[in-house]
Design a protein around this motif. Structure first.
Motif, PDB file in Angstrom:
ATOM      1  N   GLU A 159      45.630  44.357 -10.501  1.00 24.14           N
ATOM      2  CA  GLU A 159      45.091  43.222  -9.719  1.00 24.14           C
ATOM      3  C   GLU A 159      46.450  42.427  -9.600  1.00 24.14           C
ATOM      4  O   GLU A 159      46.662  41.676  -8.518  1.00 24.14           O
ATOM      5  CB  GLU A 159      43.945  42.439 -10.487  1.00 24.14           C
ATOM      6  N   ALA A 160      47.140  42.106 -10.657  1.00 23.62           N
ATOM      7  CA  ALA A 160      48.364  41.323 -10.736  1.00 23.62           C
ATOM      8  C   ALA A 160      49.345  41.926  -9.797  1.00 23.62           C
ATOM      9  O   ALA A 160      50.045  41.038  -8.914  1.00 23.62           O
ATOM     10  CB  ALA A 160      48.875  41.102 -12.001  1.00 23.62           C
ATOM     11  N   ARG A 161      49.532  43.108  -9.772  1.00 21.53           N
ATOM     12  CA  ARG A 161      50.712  43.780  -8.867  1.00 21.53           C
ATOM     13  C   ARG A 161      50.030  43.469  -7.444  1.00 21.53           C
ATOM     14  O   ARG A 161      50.882  43.204  -6.619  1.00 21.53           O
ATOM     15  CB  ARG A 161      50.831  45.179  -9.140  1.00 21.53           C
ATOM     16  N   GLY A 176      54.310  47.996 -13.135  1.00 25.88           N
ATOM     17  CA  GLY A 176      55.337  47.135 -12.619  1.00 25.88           C
ATOM     18  C   GLY A 176      55.467  45.823 -12.392  1.00 25.88           C
ATOM     19  O   GLY A 176      55.728  44.977 -11.744  1.00 25.88           O
ATOM     20  N   VAL A 177      54.399  45.171 -13.502  1.00 27.53           N
ATOM     21  CA  VAL A 177      54.482  43.834 -13.712  1.00 27.53           C
ATOM     22  C   VAL A 177      54.550  43.540 -14.954  1.00 27.53           C
ATOM     23  O   VAL A 177      54.165  43.946 -16.056  1.00 27.53           O
ATOM     24  CB  VAL A 177      53.046  43.280 -12.924  1.00 27.53           C
ATOM     25  N   GLU A 178      55.155  41.929 -15.082  1.00 28.19           N
ATOM     26  CA  GLU A 178      55.423  41.669 -16.600  1.00 28.19           C
ATOM     27  C   GLU A 178      54.008  41.291 -17.341  1.00 28.19           C
ATOM     28  O   GLU A 178      53.303  40.719 -16.867  1.00 28.19           O
ATOM     29  CB  GLU A 178      56.118  40.337 -16.507  1.00 28.19           C
ATOM     30  N   TYR A 179      54.209  41.898 -18.615  1.00 27.14           N
ATOM     31  CA  TYR A 179      52.940  41.184 -19.412  1.00 27.14           C
ATOM     32  C   TYR A 179      53.284  40.365 -20.694  1.00 27.14           C
ATOM     33  O   TYR A 179      54.554  40.414 -20.934  1.00 27.14           O
ATOM     34  CB  TYR A 179      52.494  42.534 -20.099  1.00 27.14           C
ATOM     35  N   LEU A 180      52.601  39.284 -20.669  1.00 25.15           N
ATOM     36  CA  LEU A 180      53.183  38.205 -21.904  1.00 25.15           C
ATOM     37  C   LEU A 180      52.164  38.594 -23.033  1.00 25.15           C
ATOM     38  O   LEU A 180      50.889  38.185 -22.929  1.00 25.15           O
ATOM     39  CB  LEU A 180      52.798  36.772 -21.204  1.00 25.15           C
ATOM     40  N   PRO A 181      52.824  38.950 -24.037  1.00 23.58           N
ATOM     41  CA  PRO A 181      52.240  39.004 -25.203  1.00 23.58           C
ATOM     42  C   PRO A 181      51.502  37.960 -25.850  1.00 23.58           C
ATOM     43  O   PRO A 181      52.223  36.727 -25.738  1.00 23.58           O
ATOM     44  CB  PRO A 181      53.435  39.682 -26.380  1.00 23.58           C
ATOM     45  N   THR A 182      50.547  37.826 -26.575  1.00 20.73           N
ATOM     46  CA  THR A 182      49.644  36.735 -27.111  1.00 20.73           C
ATOM     47  C   THR A 182      49.108  37.009 -28.598  1.00 20.73           C
ATOM     48  O   THR A 182      49.015  38.228 -28.684  1.00 20.73           O
ATOM     49  CB  THR A 182      48.729  36.030 -26.095  1.00 20.73           C
ATOM     50  N   ASP A 183      49.195  36.123 -29.254  1.00 19.71           N
ATOM     51  CA  ASP A 183      48.451  36.004 -30.474  1.00 19.71           C
ATOM     52  C   ASP A 183      47.556  34.806 -30.562  1.00 19.71           C
ATOM     53  O   ASP A 183      48.254  33.801 -31.242  1.00 19.71           O
ATOM     54  CB  ASP A 183      48.939  36.714 -31.883  1.00 19.71           C
ATOM     55  N   LEU A 184      46.472  34.628 -29.811  1.00 22.05           N
ATOM     56  CA  LEU A 184      45.958  33.126 -29.361  1.00 22.05           C
ATOM     57  C   LEU A 184      45.198  32.734 -30.998  1.00 22.05           C
ATOM     58  O   LEU A 184      44.738  31.612 -30.935  1.00 22.05           O
ATOM     59  CB  LEU A 184      45.073  33.290 -28.447  1.00 22.05           C
ATOM     60  N   LYS A 185      45.183  33.581 -31.906  1.00 22.28           N
ATOM     61  CA  LYS A 185      44.454  33.318 -33.189  1.00 22.28           C
ATOM     62  C   LYS A 185      45.331  32.321 -34.052  1.00 22.28           C
ATOM     63  O   LYS A 185      44.894  31.552 -34.778  1.00 22.28           O
ATOM     64  CB  LYS A 185      44.168  34.552 -34.063  1.00 22.28           C
ATOM     65  N   LYS A 186      46.764  32.481 -33.739  1.00 27.07           N
ATOM     66  CA  LYS A 186      47.537  31.633 -34.547  1.00 27.07           C
ATOM     67  C   LYS A 186      47.403  30.269 -34.016  1.00 27.07           C
ATOM     68  O   LYS A 186      46.637  29.696 -33.175  1.00 27.07           O
ATOM     69  CB  LYS A 186      49.019  32.221 -34.069  1.00 27.07           C
ATOM     70  N   MET A 187      47.930  29.114 -35.072  1.00 20.58           N
ATOM     71  CA  MET A 187      47.841  27.917 -35.000  1.00 20.58           C
ATOM     72  C   MET A 187      46.225  27.447 -34.888  1.00 20.58           C
ATOM     73  O   MET A 187      46.114  26.604 -33.987  1.00 20.58           O
ATOM     74  CB  MET A 187      48.481  27.240 -34.038  1.00 20.58           C
TER      75      MET A 187
END
Length: 180
Positions: free
Chosen positions: A101-103, A137-148
């Motif tokens: 969908e992003a692409r 062919g689209v960038e992925y932003l890694p997350t760990d939203l449990k932090k903080m």
């Protein structure tokens, strides 16, 4: 401004994702969850996302809901534990669909709010997101939203906005385990 597509699994997790991931982006959500069972639960979660969108002004798209197709994907893995192979297949499907969908929508990147939940393995989610990014062919932003205290903050924001907060991941197999 660069465009970000944010996979949304549920409104409570989206609260913290919107708060932490959208600054500096032209961001939009993508609610795609064919795993949610029963259909009435899907409707409740989609209604909660609509409520969150109205409260925050955060726009989102809705992907197709095809639980039958999802059941075929995970057939034979019904007894897998949370974070097991069934979850990996489910998350891979949702992130691949988001990447596509992003692409197709000319987004610069995509991310996921799945990592808010203490029941989700952030390393696995990020690995699958990275694989989907390479495939489409689209960038992925890694997350760990449990932090903080991300999970705690999502609970707080959900309460403040009166957002429905579910008590199981979404699929019928996680629901059965929660009830036991």
């Amino acid at each position: 401004m660069k465009k970000l597509l944010l996979h949304i699994c549920c409104a409570p997790d989206a609260t913290i994702g919107i708060e932490r991931l959208t600054s500096g982006w032209d961001a939009r959500g993508f609610f795609y969850n064919p795993n949610i069972h029963p259909p009435q639960e899907y409707d409740r979660r989609l209604a909660a996302m609509n409520r969150l969108s109205e409260a925050t002004g955060f726009p989102f798209l809705t992907g197709e809901y095809n639980p039958g197709e999802w059941m075929v994907m995970v057939q034979g893995l019904e007894g897998e534990p949370e974070k097991g192979r069934r979850c990996e297949i489910c998350i891979r499907d949702r992130l691949r669909r988001t990447a596509r969908e992003a692409r197709d929508g000319a987004y610069d990147a995509f991310a996921a709010v799945l990592t808010v939940s203490p029941h989700k393995n952030a390393a696995m989610v990020n690995r699958l997101g990275t694989e989907a990014a390479l495939e489409y062919g689209v960038e992925y932003l890694p997350t760990d939203l449990k932090k903080m205290d991300g999970f705690k903050r999502s609970v707080q924001l959900s309460r403040e906005m009166s957002i429905y907060r579910q008590d199981y991941c979404g699929c019928e197999f996680s629901r059965k385990r929660e009830v036991l």
